[in-house]
Design a protein around this motif. Sequence first.
Motif, PDB file in Angstrom:
ATOM      1  N   LYS A  85       0.872  -1.182   0.000  1.00 55.23           N
ATOM      2  CA  LYS A  85       0.000   0.000   0.000  1.00 55.23           C
ATOM      3  C   LYS A  85       0.909   1.232   0.000  1.00 55.23           C
ATOM      4  O   LYS A  85       2.118   1.124   0.277  1.00 55.23           O
ATOM      5  N   PRO A  86       0.375   2.414  -0.329  1.00 53.52           N
ATOM      6  CA  PRO A  86       1.224   3.615  -0.379  1.00 53.52           C
ATOM      7  C   PRO A  86       1.939   3.901   0.938  1.00 53.52           C
ATOM      8  O   PRO A  86       3.053   4.418   0.943  1.00 53.52           O
ATOM      9  N   GLU A  87       1.311   3.556   2.059  1.00 50.02           N
ATOM     10  CA  GLU A  87       1.936   3.806   3.359  1.00 50.02           C
ATOM     11  C   GLU A  87       3.206   2.988   3.555  1.00 50.02           C
ATOM     12  O   GLU A  87       4.060   3.331   4.375  1.00 50.02           O
ATOM     13  N   ASN A  88       3.335   1.871   2.838  1.00 45.56           N
ATOM     14  CA  ASN A  88       4.518   1.015   2.958  1.00 45.56           C
ATOM     15  C   ASN A  88       5.507   1.210   1.811  1.00 45.56           C
ATOM     16  O   ASN A  88       6.403   0.392   1.608  1.00 45.56           O
ATOM     17  N   ILE A  89       5.321   2.277   1.037  1.00 46.32           N
ATOM     18  CA  ILE A  89       6.293   2.665   0.013  1.00 46.32           C
ATOM     19  C   ILE A  89       6.920   3.984   0.462  1.00 46.32           C
ATOM     20  O   ILE A  89       6.256   5.021   0.490  1.00 46.32           O
ATOM     21  N   LEU A  90       8.181   3.930   0.866  1.00 48.62           N
ATOM     22  CA  LEU A  90       8.852   5.093   1.434  1.00 48.62           C
ATOM     23  C   LEU A  90       9.765   5.745   0.393  1.00 48.62           C
ATOM     24  O   LEU A  90      10.239   5.095  -0.544  1.00 48.62           O
ATOM     25  N   LEU A  91      10.016   7.033   0.584  1.00 50.09           N
ATOM     26  CA  LEU A  91      10.813   7.805  -0.368  1.00 50.09           C
ATOM     27  C   LEU A  91      12.062   8.340   0.319  1.00 50.09           C
ATOM     28  O   LEU A  91      11.987   8.942   1.393  1.00 50.09           O
ATOM     29  N   SER A 143      -2.620  -6.100  -4.824  1.00 52.21           N
ATOM     30  CA  SER A 143      -2.414  -4.886  -4.028  1.00 52.21           C
ATOM     31  C   SER A 143      -1.634  -3.847  -4.825  1.00 52.21           C
ATOM     32  O   SER A 143      -1.950  -2.649  -4.787  1.00 52.21           O
ATOM     33  N   TYR A 144      -0.606  -4.313  -5.556  1.00 50.11           N
ATOM     34  CA  TYR A 144       0.183  -3.374  -6.364  1.00 50.11           C
ATOM     35  C   TYR A 144      -0.696  -2.739  -7.436  1.00 50.11           C
ATOM     36  O   TYR A 144      -0.552  -1.546  -7.743  1.00 50.11           O
ATOM     37  N   GLY A 145      -1.613  -3.505  -8.020  1.00 43.97           N
ATOM     38  CA  GLY A 145      -2.503  -2.950  -9.028  1.00 43.97           C
ATOM     39  C   GLY A 145      -3.330  -1.798  -8.495  1.00 43.97           C
ATOM     40  O   GLY A 145      -3.538  -0.780  -9.180  1.00 43.97           O
ATOM     41  N   MET A 146      -3.816  -1.935  -7.254  1.00 40.61           N
ATOM     42  CA  MET A 146      -4.574  -0.846  -6.641  1.00 40.61           C
ATOM     43  C   MET A 146      -3.687   0.378  -6.393  1.00 40.61           C
ATOM     44  O   MET A 146      -4.091   1.519  -6.611  1.00 40.61           O
ATOM     45  N   VAL A 147      -2.453   0.131  -5.957  1.00 44.10           N
ATOM     46  CA  VAL A 147      -1.513   1.237  -5.738  1.00 44.10           C
ATOM     47  C   VAL A 147      -1.197   1.937  -7.062  1.00 44.10           C
ATOM     48  O   VAL A 147      -1.125   3.169  -7.129  1.00 44.10           O
ATOM     49  N   LEU A 148      -1.030   1.156  -8.127  1.00 38.09           N
ATOM     50  CA  LEU A 148      -0.729   1.722  -9.440  1.00 38.09           C
ATOM     51  C   LEU A 148      -1.857   2.645  -9.897  1.00 38.09           C
ATOM     52  O   LEU A 148      -1.614   3.736 -10.429  1.00 38.09           O
ATOM     53  N   LEU A 149      -3.105   2.230  -9.669  1.00 38.60           N
ATOM     54  CA  LEU A 149      -4.251   3.068 -10.026  1.00 38.60           C
ATOM     55  C   LEU A 149      -4.231   4.363  -9.220  1.00 38.60           C
ATOM     56  O   LEU A 149      -4.563   5.437  -9.733  1.00 38.60           O
ATOM     57  N   GLU A 150      -3.815   4.290  -7.961  1.00 38.13           N
ATOM     58  CA  GLU A 150      -3.761   5.479  -7.110  1.00 38.13           C
ATOM     59  C   GLU A 150      -2.628   6.418  -7.525  1.00 38.13           C
ATOM     60  O   GLU A 150      -2.756   7.636  -7.413  1.00 38.13           O
ATOM     61  N   ILE A 151      -1.515   5.851  -8.011  1.00 35.82           N
ATOM     62  CA  ILE A 151      -0.410   6.689  -8.480  1.00 35.82           C
ATOM     63  C   ILE A 151      -0.856   7.509  -9.690  1.00 35.82           C
ATOM     64  O   ILE A 151      -0.531   8.678  -9.828  1.00 35.82           O
ATOM     65  N   VAL A 152      -1.639   6.897 -10.571  1.00 36.26           N
ATOM     66  CA  VAL A 152      -2.129   7.596 -11.757  1.00 36.26           C
ATOM     67  C   VAL A 152      -3.151   8.660 -11.382  1.00 36.26           C
ATOM     68  O   VAL A 152      -3.111   9.784 -11.872  1.00 36.26           O
ATOM     69  N   SER A 153      -4.056   8.312 -10.472  1.00 36.82           N
ATOM     70  CA  SER A 153      -5.210   9.180 -10.201  1.00 36.82           C
ATOM     71  C   SER A 153      -5.016  10.142  -9.045  1.00 36.82           C
ATOM     72  O   SER A 153      -5.703  11.169  -8.959  1.00 36.82           O
ATOM     73  N   GLY A 154      -4.118   9.820  -8.112  1.00 40.29           N
ATOM     74  CA  GLY A 154      -3.971  10.645  -6.916  1.00 40.29           C
ATOM     75  C   GLY A 154      -5.158  10.519  -5.980  1.00 40.29           C
ATOM     76  O   GLY A 154      -5.384  11.393  -5.138  1.00 40.29           O
ATOM     77  N   ARG A 155      -5.911   9.424  -6.107  1.00 35.99           N
ATOM     78  CA  ARG A 155      -7.097   9.221  -5.277  1.00 35.99           C
ATOM     79  C   ARG A 155      -7.094   7.803  -4.735  1.00 35.99           C
ATOM     80  O   ARG A 155      -6.590   6.870  -5.377  1.00 35.99           O
ATOM     81  N   ARG A 156      -7.668   7.634  -3.540  1.00 40.64           N
ATOM     82  CA  ARG A 156      -7.802   6.309  -2.955  1.00 40.64           C
ATOM     83  C   ARG A 156      -8.725   5.469  -3.840  1.00 40.64           C
ATOM     84  O   ARG A 156      -9.761   5.936  -4.300  1.00 40.64           O
ATOM     85  N   ASN A 157      -8.367   4.194  -4.025  1.00 35.26           N
ATOM     86  CA  ASN A 157      -9.156   3.348  -4.915  1.00 35.26           C
ATOM     87  C   ASN A 157     -10.552   3.078  -4.375  1.00 35.26           C
ATOM     88  O   ASN A 157     -11.446   2.711  -5.130  1.00 35.26           O
ATOM     89  N   SER A 195      -2.871  -1.911 -14.275  1.00 39.40           N
ATOM     90  CA  SER A 195      -3.553  -1.950 -12.972  1.00 39.40           C
ATOM     91  C   SER A 195      -4.777  -2.850 -13.030  1.00 39.40           C
ATOM     92  O   SER A 195      -5.039  -3.615 -12.100  1.00 39.40           O
ATOM     93  N   PHE A 196      -5.536  -2.798 -14.133  1.00 29.25           N
ATOM     94  CA  PHE A 196      -6.740  -3.625 -14.224  1.00 29.25           C
ATOM     95  C   PHE A 196      -6.412  -5.085 -14.501  1.00 29.25           C
ATOM     96  O   PHE A 196      -7.197  -5.971 -14.172  1.00 29.25           O
ATOM     97  N   TRP A 197      -5.253  -5.366 -15.107  1.00 30.89           N
ATOM     98  CA  TRP A 197      -4.820  -6.764 -15.195  1.00 30.89           C
ATOM     99  C   TRP A 197      -4.432  -7.292 -13.812  1.00 30.89           C
ATOM    100  O   TRP A 197      -4.709  -8.433 -13.460  1.00 30.89           O
ATOM    101  N   CYS A 198      -3.788  -6.431 -13.025  1.00 29.54           N
ATOM    102  CA  CYS A 198      -3.307  -6.862 -11.703  1.00 29.54           C
ATOM    103  C   CYS A 198      -4.448  -7.187 -10.751  1.00 29.54           C
ATOM    104  O   CYS A 198      -4.291  -8.017  -9.850  1.00 29.54           O
ATOM    105  N   ILE A 199      -5.613  -6.529 -10.907  1.00 33.80           N
ATOM    106  CA  ILE A 199      -6.695  -6.702  -9.925  1.00 33.80           C
ATOM    107  C   ILE A 199      -7.776  -7.636 -10.442  1.00 33.80           C
ATOM    108  O   ILE A 199      -8.935  -7.543 -10.040  1.00 33.80           O
ATOM    109  N   GLN A 200      -7.384  -8.584 -11.312  1.00 34.98           N
ATOM    110  CA  GLN A 200      -8.332  -9.605 -11.748  1.00 34.98           C
ATOM    111  C   GLN A 200      -8.724 -10.495 -10.569  1.00 34.98           C
ATOM    112  O   GLN A 200      -7.937 -10.733  -9.652  1.00 34.98           O
ATOM    113  N   GLU A 201      -9.946 -11.021 -10.613  1.00 33.77           N
ATOM    114  CA  GLU A 201     -10.460 -11.845  -9.510  1.00 33.77           C
ATOM    115  C   GLU A 201      -9.664 -13.135  -9.368  1.00 33.77           C
ATOM    116  O   GLU A 201      -9.313 -13.540  -8.264  1.00 33.77           O
TER     117      GLU A 201
END
Length: 824
Positions: free
Chosen positions: A605-611, A666-680, A731-737
Amino acid sequence: MALLLVLHILLIHLDFSSSLTIPLGSTLQASNLNHSWSSPNSDFSVSFVPAVSPGSFLASVTFSGGITIWSAGAVDSGGSLRLLRSGSLRLIDGSGATVWDSGTESLGVASASLDDSGNLALLNGRNMTVWSSFDHPTDTIVQSQNFTVGKVLRSGSYSFQLLQTGNLTLKWNNSVIYWNQGLNSSFDSNLSSPSFVLQSNGVASVFDSTLSTAAIAVYSSDYGEGDNVFRFVKLDDDGNLRIYASTRGGQTKTPRWAAVMDQCQVFGYCGNYGICTYNDLGTICECPSENFVPLEVNDMRKGCRRKVELEDCRGNEAMLDLMNTRFLTYPPEVSSQRFTLGVSACKFNCLAGSFCVASVPMSDGSGYCFLKPPGFVSGYKNPSLPSTSSIKVCKPGMPNPSLATAKKSDKRQKLHVWIIVVVVIATLLGLLVLEGSLWWCCCRDCNQFGTLSEQNSFLEYASGAPAQFSYRELQRCTKQFKEKLGAGGFGTVYRGMLTNRTVVAVKRLEGIEQGEKQFRMEVATISSTHHLNLVRLIGFCSEGRHRLLVYEFMKNGSLDNFLFSADSGKLLNWESRFNMALGTAKGIVYLHEECRDCVVHCDIKPENILLDENYAPKVSDFGLAKLLNHKENRNRNLSSVRGTRGYLAPEWLANLPITSRSDVYSYGMVLLEIVSGRRNFDISEETNLKKFSIWAYEEFVKGNTQAILDKRLETDGTVVMEQVTRMVRISFWCIQEQPSQRPSMGKVVRMLEGIAEISIPPTPKALAEVSVSGQNKNSSCYISSSMVSTSARCLPSSSSSLTAEMSSSASRRNAGGTSSLNET
């Protein structure tokens, strides 16, 4: 689709691989273990191997390294396996008696063969199969073996079958069904000729001509990992069905999935009247009380018997309570043994009737009570069970010593114990006071004393080993844990400064109660994991109940502080975002595919990606999923592996194995958030009160990828829309069921870099069902402990094609009719 299924079945039944021809009259002797019939690729052989009983030998088909996949039976050293000229394959013991026979005499058998898949077959003159080991399995199913209705795996009193409905069942004594695995609820139809197949990637599926695609029954926890892995399904003698993995040439087999999560819930595991429970080493069997004795002292799994039979004490019976104990009741017993009675009435009715030997009030709010008739009684004891079962015994009722020792001890013995305890404590306190006084007088002003262990720790750090700090040192360097940097699922992080002026992040772990040795081993594993995009572990503290980890300090904090901040000064430009997405993916690839032990993060999740100071991304908290109290979790059949709302893959909530593909979700959801700047999981008027991830896919299907992009970047000249579209598709490939439809992280990196082609992803069905539980973004999710694989042995993976079943399934689900992802 029907044509594909027909081809699949034909491929299973028709052997296009090479095989060894064994002529009539061939013989193997039990006295010669070096003589065998081997398959052309030498992976399989027919030979005698030592059996469990001393002096006996098993005639079997074995996989390279000695793993038995089929057996005809055991004989003494004078036994032999003969392919008779009459056409029968026969196992004969030293006395000449027939132990097993294929029953193929006079059926025109001309030869036998052993192919590269491990199938031993008897062939007629037209080279057609008359009999085969795959059609007559014993206790094992290997990769691509077709297991159909009517075939049975057996091990002692246990059996495994595939039903016409497509369900998988485990039975005891051919009667009690203690495990019944149904198909996915989306498959609701009568099956014509179902078959159960374990595929080479570790997915076990049910095929049938009435199903549009294979119904995935179970996943091996290491599915898709490793190029040289041999997997097989085995019904063990403990009554549990498991998927094992082994490497060619190795004798070690590693369990990757088990049908029954709690071994004690296997019916009859501890024999008649046996009670299954746990100690620190695993499952153990015991008798209900001292009114019973073991049938065999050296093998408690054989069960127990009464010291005095109930027939010999008519009118003198009593009901003995067994705390936290439940006598197992499975179909078809349920209908005849279940009543609606209170606890007292349940016990009284059992005591009064000769038809009952034990009572089991469920104590779960259902009001049900089970009255166990004379016969086979199987018990299960667990501190988490609310049930207090009662068993009928001849008076006096005598509880087990392990439960009643304290009650039997007299007051004088208790007094002696207390005297000893008080003396010992007083002595220890006196020694502590004396030692403290000496230190206060002699060493309180010695500065060298306080930094000595810290200096030694830095010598360890310089050598590559994790430095060991005392709790007092970390208290001092964090100023009594004053400056809090953040908090997460595993604990709170504080800023600290070591004596050499190095700034560090100190994490105080919570819920970690492992033993000292195991904790140090896990820390050593984490500290040996080095990558440019992983936060480095500097040292640790393991002192009493204190468990702390010391990490390198990340100056710019976590990614969420930039993605979701309203502060314009923290706005990340597109180039930075793309580099962060790519760097994070590379860090996860290292964990999954390149380190010695495959590490599943479980909380991307973004909280566990440090800069760091250069805004380079580094993944933190990897490896922490194993630092948990497994002893406590085993008692309650749970695991404290934690995930965060909005980033949990569907398998967390569906009781399926947690593997590296769960991190991909989980990475797919983070990737979508990086693009959008919004929580999934954000919901707003702009998204028509839908979760952002659902709304984003709808916009993507319309071709409106621009709407998904962070609006704050619209004036940013660095935005590359080709990269935006690429990241959204990924991102949408990553979050397949289905986990098998998600790409590996190695594939994700290649797609991000533009090396691999990215087709249009199908609709991620799971978006509406998962990750929406409550409003606390740090809420935890718990999952069955046997389903989590956080350090399974793995090798670097190479790209491979998805199975035909998975590819066709993804294609059908694709609304646009395009092909599915080409490689995992």
